[in-house]
Design an enzyme around this catalytic site. Sequence first.
Site, PDB file in Angstrom:
ATOM      1  N   LYS A  14       0.841  -1.211   0.000  1.00  0.00           N
ATOM      2  CA  LYS A  14       0.000   0.000   0.000  1.00  0.00           C
ATOM      3  C   LYS A  14       0.873   1.257   0.000  1.00  0.00           C
ATOM      4  CE  LYS A  14      -4.069   1.810   2.548  1.00  0.00           C
ATOM      5  NZ  LYS A  14      -5.021   1.559   3.645  1.00  0.00           N
ATOM      6  N   SER A  56      -9.972   1.374   2.608  1.00  0.00           N
ATOM      7  CA  SER A  56      -9.124   2.173   1.765  1.00  0.00           C
ATOM      8  C   SER A  56      -8.013   1.419   1.031  1.00  0.00           C
ATOM      9  CB  SER A  56      -8.474   3.259   2.624  1.00  0.00           C
ATOM     10  OG  SER A  56      -7.603   2.686   3.585  1.00  0.00           O
ATOM     11  N   SER A  94     -10.071  -1.110   6.777  1.00  0.00           N
ATOM     12  CA  SER A  94      -9.506  -0.918   5.433  1.00  0.00           C
ATOM     13  C   SER A  94      -8.748  -2.083   4.834  1.00  0.00           C
ATOM     14  CB  SER A  94      -8.592   0.300   5.425  1.00  0.00           C
ATOM     15  OG  SER A  94      -9.380   1.454   5.300  1.00  0.00           O
TER      16      SER A  94
HETATM   17  N1  GLN Z   1     -13.408   3.447   5.944  1.00  0.00           N
HETATM   18  C1  GLN Z   1     -12.871   3.884   7.198  1.00  0.00           C
HETATM   19  C2  GLN Z   1     -12.534   5.352   7.151  1.00  0.00           C
HETATM   20  O1  GLN Z   1     -12.791   5.947   6.181  1.00  0.00           O
HETATM   21  C3  GLN Z   1     -11.696   3.038   7.570  1.00  0.00           C
HETATM   22  C4  GLN Z   1     -10.454   3.437   6.919  1.00  0.00           C
HETATM   23  C5  GLN Z   1      -9.291   2.616   7.302  1.00  0.00           C
HETATM   24  O2  GLN Z   1      -9.404   1.564   7.916  1.00  0.00           O
HETATM   25  N2  GLN Z   1      -8.135   3.127   6.956  1.00  0.00           N
HETATM   26  O3  GLN Z   1     -12.016   5.909   8.061  1.00  0.00           O
END
Ligand code: GLN
Length: 485
Positions: free
Chosen positions: A83, A158, A182
């Site tokens: 990532k 994400s 995410s």
């Molecule tokens: N979807 C969640 C957010 O927008 C989790 C994001 C994540 O785990 N990085 O914060």
Amino acid sequence: MSLITPDSFVTAESIAEKVKSGEWSAVEILDKYLSQIEQHESEVHAFNTVLEDEARTAARETDKRVAAGETLGPLAGVPVAVKDNLCTKGIPTTASSRILENWKPPYDATVVQKLFTAGATLIGKTNMDEFAMGSSTENSAFGPTRNPHDLSCVPGGSSGGSAAAVAAGFAPISIGSDTGGSIRQPASLCGVVGVKPTYGGVSRYGLLAFASSLDQIGPFANNVRDAAIVHEVIGGHDPKDSTSISEPFPSFLDGLEHGVEGLKIGIISELMGGVEGISPEVIEKTRQAASVLSANGALIEEVSIPASLYCLSAYYLIAPAEASSNLSRYDGVRYGLRVQGETLAEMNINTRTDGFGNEVKRRIMLGTYALSAGYYDAYYGKALKVRRLLAQNFDEVYSQFDALISPTSPCTAFKLGERTSDPMTMYVNDVCTIPSNLVGHPAISIPFASGNDGMPIGVQVLVPPMQEALMYRIASTLESAKNDE
Ligand code: GLN
């Protein structure tokens, strides 16, 4: 259109074994994945950077070391996609943000270093929601990633690029970060395995921080065993991360095939219809997973985690609060983009105005507001109380149960653009995954079924901290049941 090919499912373990024995060359393996990338990456956009030359040099080096009779690590010659919020020395690390476009870190994240030591070949940096804020990878400044199972759908987020990379056969394994889901949510939407380790189990050194008390790095893979292997490689104590756990974890691989006979496993009732928006078919498939565990000798019972009803609200105060502080370092002085102004303050403002996307700005505003003197107790303070209550709920439940299961994502992959206009419809995607982040416990998502739309549905297994061995064992049982279908 689906890009899924049988080749997507060569295991990382078998690649490493064959590279080490000299049966396959690391360069040959790499070329296979690079050719899949060449054919389909323009449709999927899983990567911000593909490291063709660097990867080839590394793979050649691996082959030389094999030829010289050296002992190589458990990921010898295995291509890995990482990532783009994990620092890679001399290689752009952008967090999919304009503010870090072309920024090259001066060091490798501990996780990246450990992957190199294990013999892995870094094949590319994957696309993500900007600074990991989002659930669909549509918040990337460099354009969205698409779901390899259906290119009109999102891959989740994400870490959508990392999930899509494994699902599309661009790499057998990848690395993501999970602050509120995410890794697990995109794993569920892309039909791959995704793991959020125990908080402190994997070093966060070199991870671009989003919400430091929640962030964890973890693996994606096509199967449970590969995920456990990668987790063992990247895990372990690191003095460079002050929250790193110093006690050793039991092996994640020993006992993987031991089954679930005699285990007491709870289904979290609030996530089976108690909270709004979880689709009936997802609930039904989660019940099927429970039946599989029961058929394998586990005792299954519904169990309540009452505070899970408030997790989403608590998370969307705590995470933005921490983010508003963490992201203050992007000021145009030290990293990446600088947009000039008449004064220093004007330069800071211009840089942040141009450099951050809308969702990141929204989070900074939410967080700053929640932490402001007049509202601190009412918002941030209250969210911390929910967090404490949730931890108590889990402790009570784990005094009677070995593990828990729940859906991973409330629905299958949705269409691109479907949820971008209303942030709330995006935030509810995290309702099943957030509890584990708030309490720092590990959880895994495993592909278990398909929905009526033909898209993957994952099931989540949750266990107490440092009990990953048990988590992988339960996941492995569900995986074999699916393979026997
Ligand atoms: N979807 C969640 C957010 O927008 C989790 C994001 C994540 O785990 N990085 O914060």
